[in-house]
Design a protein around this motif. Structure first.
Motif, PDB file in Angstrom:
ATOM      1  N   VAL A   1      59.559 -51.320 130.546  1.00 31.28           N
ATOM      2  CA  VAL A   1      60.448 -50.741 129.539  1.00 31.28           C
ATOM      3  C   VAL A   1      59.970 -49.342 129.174  1.00 31.28           C
ATOM      4  O   VAL A   1      60.742 -48.379 129.136  1.00 31.28           O
ATOM      5  CB  VAL A   1      60.489 -51.623 128.272  1.00 31.28           C
ATOM      6  CG1 VAL A   1      61.190 -50.885 127.134  1.00 31.28           C
ATOM      7  CG2 VAL A   1      61.193 -52.925 128.558  1.00 31.28           C
ATOM      8  N   LEU A   2      58.673 -49.229 128.948  1.00 30.41           N
ATOM      9  CA  LEU A   2      58.100 -47.949 128.564  1.00 30.41           C
ATOM     10  C   LEU A   2      58.283 -46.908 129.663  1.00 30.41           C
ATOM     11  O   LEU A   2      58.627 -45.761 129.410  1.00 30.41           O
ATOM     12  CB  LEU A   2      56.613 -48.155 128.267  1.00 30.41           C
ATOM     13  CG  LEU A   2      55.949 -47.103 127.403  1.00 30.41           C
ATOM     14  CD1 LEU A   2      56.658 -47.005 126.070  1.00 30.41           C
ATOM     15  CD2 LEU A   2      54.493 -47.449 127.192  1.00 30.41           C
ATOM     16  N   LEU A   3      58.070 -47.351 130.903  1.00 20.46           N
ATOM     17  CA  LEU A   3      58.209 -46.430 132.037  1.00 20.46           C
ATOM     18  C   LEU A   3      59.647 -45.944 132.185  1.00 20.46           C
ATOM     19  O   LEU A   3      59.897 -44.762 132.387  1.00 20.46           O
ATOM     20  CB  LEU A   3      57.781 -47.127 133.321  1.00 20.46           C
ATOM     21  CG  LEU A   3      56.339 -46.911 133.776  1.00 20.46           C
ATOM     22  CD1 LEU A   3      56.103 -47.589 135.107  1.00 20.46           C
ATOM     23  CD2 LEU A   3      56.036 -45.424 133.896  1.00 20.46           C
ATOM     24  N   THR A   4      60.595 -46.870 132.080  1.00 21.44           N
ATOM     25  CA  THR A   4      61.997 -46.486 132.250  1.00 21.44           C
ATOM     26  C   THR A   4      62.437 -45.563 131.123  1.00 21.44           C
ATOM     27  O   THR A   4      63.311 -44.720 131.301  1.00 21.44           O
ATOM     28  CB  THR A   4      62.923 -47.705 132.273  1.00 21.44           C
ATOM     29  OG1 THR A   4      62.636 -48.498 131.125  1.00 21.44           O
ATOM     30  CG2 THR A   4      62.721 -48.516 133.513  1.00 21.44           C
ATOM     31  N   TYR A   5      61.812 -45.737 129.959  1.00 17.16           N
ATOM     32  CA  TYR A   5      62.126 -44.875 128.825  1.00 17.16           C
ATOM     33  C   TYR A   5      61.816 -43.418 129.162  1.00 17.16           C
ATOM     34  O   TYR A   5      62.457 -42.497 128.674  1.00 17.16           O
ATOM     35  CB  TYR A   5      61.311 -45.370 127.625  1.00 17.16           C
ATOM     36  CG  TYR A   5      61.241 -44.448 126.441  1.00 17.16           C
ATOM     37  CD1 TYR A   5      62.402 -43.997 125.828  1.00 17.16           C
ATOM     38  CD2 TYR A   5      60.013 -44.072 125.916  1.00 17.16           C
ATOM     39  CE1 TYR A   5      62.335 -43.169 124.726  1.00 17.16           C
ATOM     40  CE2 TYR A   5      59.939 -43.245 124.818  1.00 17.16           C
ATOM     41  CZ  TYR A   5      61.098 -42.794 124.231  1.00 17.16           C
ATOM     42  OH  TYR A   5      61.020 -41.971 123.147  1.00 17.16           O
TER      43      TYR A   5
ATOM     44  N   LEU B   1      48.177 -35.858 119.251  1.00 14.86           N
ATOM     45  CA  LEU B   1      48.562 -34.644 119.975  1.00 14.86           C
ATOM     46  C   LEU B   1      48.649 -34.879 121.480  1.00 14.86           C
ATOM     47  O   LEU B   1      49.563 -34.390 122.139  1.00 14.86           O
ATOM     48  CB  LEU B   1      47.574 -33.511 119.689  1.00 14.86           C
ATOM     49  CG  LEU B   1      47.761 -32.786 118.355  1.00 14.86           C
ATOM     50  CD1 LEU B   1      46.721 -31.698 118.183  1.00 14.86           C
ATOM     51  CD2 LEU B   1      49.159 -32.203 118.254  1.00 14.86           C
ATOM     52  N   VAL B   2      47.708 -35.644 122.002  1.00  8.87           N
ATOM     53  CA  VAL B   2      47.737 -35.929 123.440  1.00  8.87           C
ATOM     54  C   VAL B   2      49.034 -36.650 123.803  1.00  8.87           C
ATOM     55  O   VAL B   2      49.714 -36.289 124.766  1.00  8.87           O
ATOM     56  CB  VAL B   2      46.510 -36.775 123.862  1.00  8.87           C
ATOM     57  CG1 VAL B   2      46.660 -37.250 125.292  1.00  8.87           C
ATOM     58  CG2 VAL B   2      45.235 -35.971 123.693  1.00  8.87           C
ATOM     59  N   VAL B   3      49.403 -37.634 122.995  1.00  6.58           N
ATOM     60  CA  VAL B   3      50.634 -38.371 123.257  1.00  6.58           C
ATOM     61  C   VAL B   3      51.855 -37.452 123.139  1.00  6.58           C
ATOM     62  O   VAL B   3      52.745 -37.464 123.990  1.00  6.58           O
ATOM     63  CB  VAL B   3      50.759 -39.578 122.298  1.00  6.58           C
ATOM     64  CG1 VAL B   3      52.105 -40.252 122.450  1.00  6.58           C
ATOM     65  CG2 VAL B   3      49.642 -40.570 122.556  1.00  6.58           C
TER      66      VAL B   3
ATOM     67  N   TYR C   1      50.490 -41.120 130.351  1.00  5.74           N
ATOM     68  CA  TYR C   1      51.005 -41.555 129.061  1.00  5.74           C
ATOM     69  C   TYR C   1      50.786 -43.059 128.882  1.00  5.74           C
ATOM     70  O   TYR C   1      50.345 -43.531 127.843  1.00  5.74           O
ATOM     71  CB  TYR C   1      52.497 -41.233 128.968  1.00  5.74           C
ATOM     72  CG  TYR C   1      53.137 -41.757 127.718  1.00  5.74           C
ATOM     73  CD1 TYR C   1      53.018 -41.066 126.519  1.00  5.74           C
ATOM     74  CD2 TYR C   1      53.835 -42.960 127.722  1.00  5.74           C
ATOM     75  CE1 TYR C   1      53.574 -41.556 125.365  1.00  5.74           C
ATOM     76  CE2 TYR C   1      54.395 -43.457 126.572  1.00  5.74           C
ATOM     77  CZ  TYR C   1      54.265 -42.745 125.392  1.00  5.74           C
ATOM     78  OH  TYR C   1      54.805 -43.246 124.250  1.00  5.74           O
ATOM     79  N   LEU C   2      51.085 -43.788 129.936  1.00  7.35           N
ATOM     80  CA  LEU C   2      50.937 -45.242 129.909  1.00  7.35           C
ATOM     81  C   LEU C   2      49.488 -45.621 129.660  1.00  7.35           C
ATOM     82  O   LEU C   2      49.172 -46.474 128.835  1.00  7.35           O
ATOM     83  CB  LEU C   2      51.382 -45.782 131.266  1.00  7.35           C
ATOM     84  CG  LEU C   2      52.187 -47.060 131.269  1.00  7.35           C
ATOM     85  CD1 LEU C   2      53.412 -46.890 130.409  1.00  7.35           C
ATOM     86  CD2 LEU C   2      52.592 -47.399 132.692  1.00  7.35           C
TER      87      LEU C   2
ATOM     88  N   ARG D   1      45.102 -48.495 124.506  1.00  3.37           N
ATOM     89  CA  ARG D   1      44.597 -48.537 123.140  1.00  3.37           C
ATOM     90  C   ARG D   1      45.312 -49.557 122.306  1.00  3.37           C
ATOM     91  O   ARG D   1      45.866 -49.245 121.250  1.00  3.37           O
ATOM     92  CB  ARG D   1      44.764 -47.172 122.484  1.00  3.37           C
ATOM     93  CG  ARG D   1      43.795 -46.194 123.019  1.00  3.37           C
ATOM     94  CD  ARG D   1      44.308 -44.806 122.856  1.00  3.37           C
ATOM     95  NE  ARG D   1      43.503 -43.917 123.662  1.00  3.37           N
ATOM     96  CZ  ARG D   1      42.446 -43.276 123.182  1.00  3.37           C
ATOM     97  NH1 ARG D   1      42.102 -43.408 121.943  1.00  3.37           N
ATOM     98  NH2 ARG D   1      41.736 -42.512 123.972  1.00  3.37           N
ATOM     99  N   GLY D   2      45.325 -50.775 122.767  1.00  2.00           N
ATOM    100  CA  GLY D   2      45.874 -51.849 121.957  1.00  2.00           C
ATOM    101  C   GLY D   2      47.387 -51.806 121.850  1.00  2.00           C
ATOM    102  O   GLY D   2      47.932 -51.854 120.763  1.00  2.00           O
TER     103      GLY D   2
END
Lengths: 278, 309
Positions: A111-115, B229-231, B297-298, B304-305
């Motif tokens: 889901v996160l990736l497709t977002y 900021l990184v995100v 990003y992932l 981190r939880g």
């Protein structure tokens, strides 16, 4: 001490408010342009404030152009997208936060990736798909396309919402013999309603503002939403109807302003800092 | 889906409650998965497949060409120019968004009159449609009647109207400025939210130690903001890199091709040159670049939880 802080508040206001005015100036200018008579727009020296306020551009826009048809298309399109997305996403988010089954984490990651998937990758295959199944150039084809970006987004928002809800009430109801779905309708749904409403509004905004898919998938006035409609109607290489365009911009932004007033407290409380579609 | 509600499932002998629950969980995720399959996974696979074909857009007929499109992409100077333009646009607008966003968030975090109204107003460029935003700016950029040129002439800063979007490097600067104006509020929202969670004891301790405002910012605020900021930077990199609407509507990629980023090149290939297969190849090229940032990003958020909103 007290006087000092009052003075610092005043000084800070003196710095911040001019900056805010610069940031929102384009919107002020949009409104001013839309209510100025045509002659004042092109007068030299220019007038900043309209010497005469007129709504003739709005009248022209609503009565002599297809603008209202585009707006109607936008409303239908955004509402349909929101309904479809919210129904699927509420069930999905509930499943992802409250049930344990193999593959759950992998689905959440998907889901996160497709977002984050760029729509420019999906648009050509979607275009071909629509042409092949014969629904190209329809509002329906846009709903399908919009679901592709709105669903991951809504799922993601709703999932973090539901995850932040305490499970006590739901567990208590289950212990009392309520069924899982009974507890869902009686407890989870009312509990997460603010989150669902906010997600629905964000989805609506995203669909309302969408331009790229509409540009590529729809090539007929019958199914054109306001974003592409306004451009194709008022921007030609020979002539740009600025007063009409500004009036159209105001009209297109009004629903957003209303929704925004609902959402601002929610946004400023700090929820979903990174959860806003860009 | 009445057959698997709690009551009926409970009657099913031999199924433990947790098994029933996990079955119900899978049932509830099913609509999501099917929709994903239809509108995301299938088109994605199809996009890769298309990139091996030469397809004429008006008829959608074509033939298998293997890796020819990829060979052409890598040897086409337009691709590399567009990639460079995309990087210039992304890096400049992103830098400005982050700097302006942090500064604005710091200001909005102070106490002043009508603070919450100011906070709402600042977010507005972000929520308005790109179409509306660009139309307003194009009107303001207008050579003869635009307010910017009028102000420029009236103030005596220049005796010639500026060509904001019709020449270089003005066009790129204008695109970057409008991009910054449109998207910096995103940084403001995220940073402001984080600022409000920094414990005030940290600042008090620093104040007692005699730290001035500048060192309090460098030693406390910035390290505390680092994670968010990184995100923000990863997300905005992805979104700015794939930006189509803003640039297409503002300059159309022009003058000539000087603001033509990769997403605009995809559009031009598919509907201007009628080469849909080649366009697909460019789209895959974009995806490959962005995959790096998506994975980062992932890694950043999942490691981190779980999800952070």
């Amino acid at each position: 001490m007290r006087e000092d802080s009052a003075r610092s508040r005043f000084l800070i206001s003196l710095i911040v408010w001019p900056i805010i005015l610069i940031i929102v100036f384009p919107f002020i200018w949009m409104v001013l342009t839309s209510i100025k008579p045509q002659t004042e727009l092109f007068r030299i020296p220019p007038s900043f404030w309209p010497t005469r306020i007129t709504f003739e551009h709005y009248a022209t826009l609503f009565e002599q152009t297809s603008f209202l048809k585009y707006m109607r298309n936008s409303i239908i399109l955004s509402t349909m997208t929101t309904v479809v997305v919210i129904v699927i996403a509420v069930l999905g988010a509930y499943s992802l936060t409250r049930f344990i089954y193999p593959g759950r984490e992998r689905i959440a990651t998907l889901v996160l990736l497709t977002y984050l998937l760029p729509s420019v990758v999906l648009v050509l295959p979607l275009y071909l798909m629509m042409v092949r199944i014969g629904v190209a150039n329809s509002l329906f084809s846009l709903v399908i396309a919009y679901v592709s970006f709105a669903l991951p987004y809504a799922l993601w928002l709703l999932r973090s919402f539901m995850a932040s809800m305490p499970e006590d009430l739901e567990s208590a109801a289950l212990v009392d013999g309520a069924s899982r779905l009974g507890a869902f309708f009686d407890i989870v749904l009312p509990q997460t309603l603010p989150g669902i409403v906010s997600t629905a509004l964000f989805t609506f905004i995203a669909a309302w503002n969408e331009y790229f898919y509409a540009l590529i998938l729809v090539n007929t006035d019958e199914a054109r939403p306001a974003t592409t409609g306004v451009i194709s109607m008022l921007v030609t290489s020979f002539n740009i109807e600025w007063s009409l365009l500004m009036a159209a911009s105001v009209a297109m932004s009004l629903p957003l302003i209303i929704i925004f007033m609902f959402l601002q407290g929610f946004l400023l409380r700090g929820f979903a800092g990174t959860g806003v579609k860009g | 889906m009445p057959s698997l509600t709690g009551e009926t499932a409970r009657l099913t002998k031999g199924w433990s409650l947790s098994r029933q629950y996990s079955a119900l969980g899978m049932l509830l995720i099913l609509p999501t998965l099917l929709t994903f399959l239809l509108v995301i996974v299938y088109p994605l696979v199809y996009a890769v497949y298309l990139s091996f074909f030469s397809i004429y857009t008006p008829t959608l007929q074509g033939e298998w060409v293997g890796l020819e499109n990829y060979r052409r992409m890598l040897s086409s100077s337009e691709f590399w120019t567009s990639l460079r333009t995309t990087i210039v646009w992304t890096v400049s607008t992103l830098t400005l968004q982050v700097v302006v966003g942090i500064l604005m968030a710091l200001l909005l975090n102070l106490k002043f009159h009508f603070q919450s109204l100011a906070r709402s107003l600042v977010l507005f460029p972000y929520f308005v449609s790109t179409v509306v935003a660009v139309l307003i700016w194009r009107w303001m950029f207008n050579d003869v009647y635009g307010i910017l040129n009028r102000a420029l002439l009236a103030s005596g800063l220049s005796d010639m109207p500026l060509d904001w979007i019709g020449s270089m490097p003005n066009a790129m600067i204008s695109v970057v400025l409008v991009g910054t104006w449109k998207y910096f509020p995103f940084v403001v929202i995220a940073v402001l939210a984080r600022l409000q969670t920094i414990p005030s004891e940290l600042y008090e301790a620093a104040r007692i130690d005699g730290a001035n405002a500048w060192s309090r910012f460098w030693d406390i605020t910035l390290p505390q903001l680092w994670d968010v900021l990184v995100v923000i930077i990863l997300l905005r990199t992805i979104w700015d890199f794939k930006e189509f609407d803003l640039i297409y509507l503002l300059t159309g990629g022009g003058p000539v091709t000087s603001t033509q980023t990769l997403p605009l090149l995809v559009y031009k290939q598919a509907f201007g040159m009628n080469a849909m297969g080649q366009a697909s190849t460019y789209a895959i090229g974009i995806l490959v670049v962005l995959l790096i940032f998506m994975v980062l990003y992932l890694y950043r958020t999942q490691g981190r939880g779980g999800q952070d909103a």
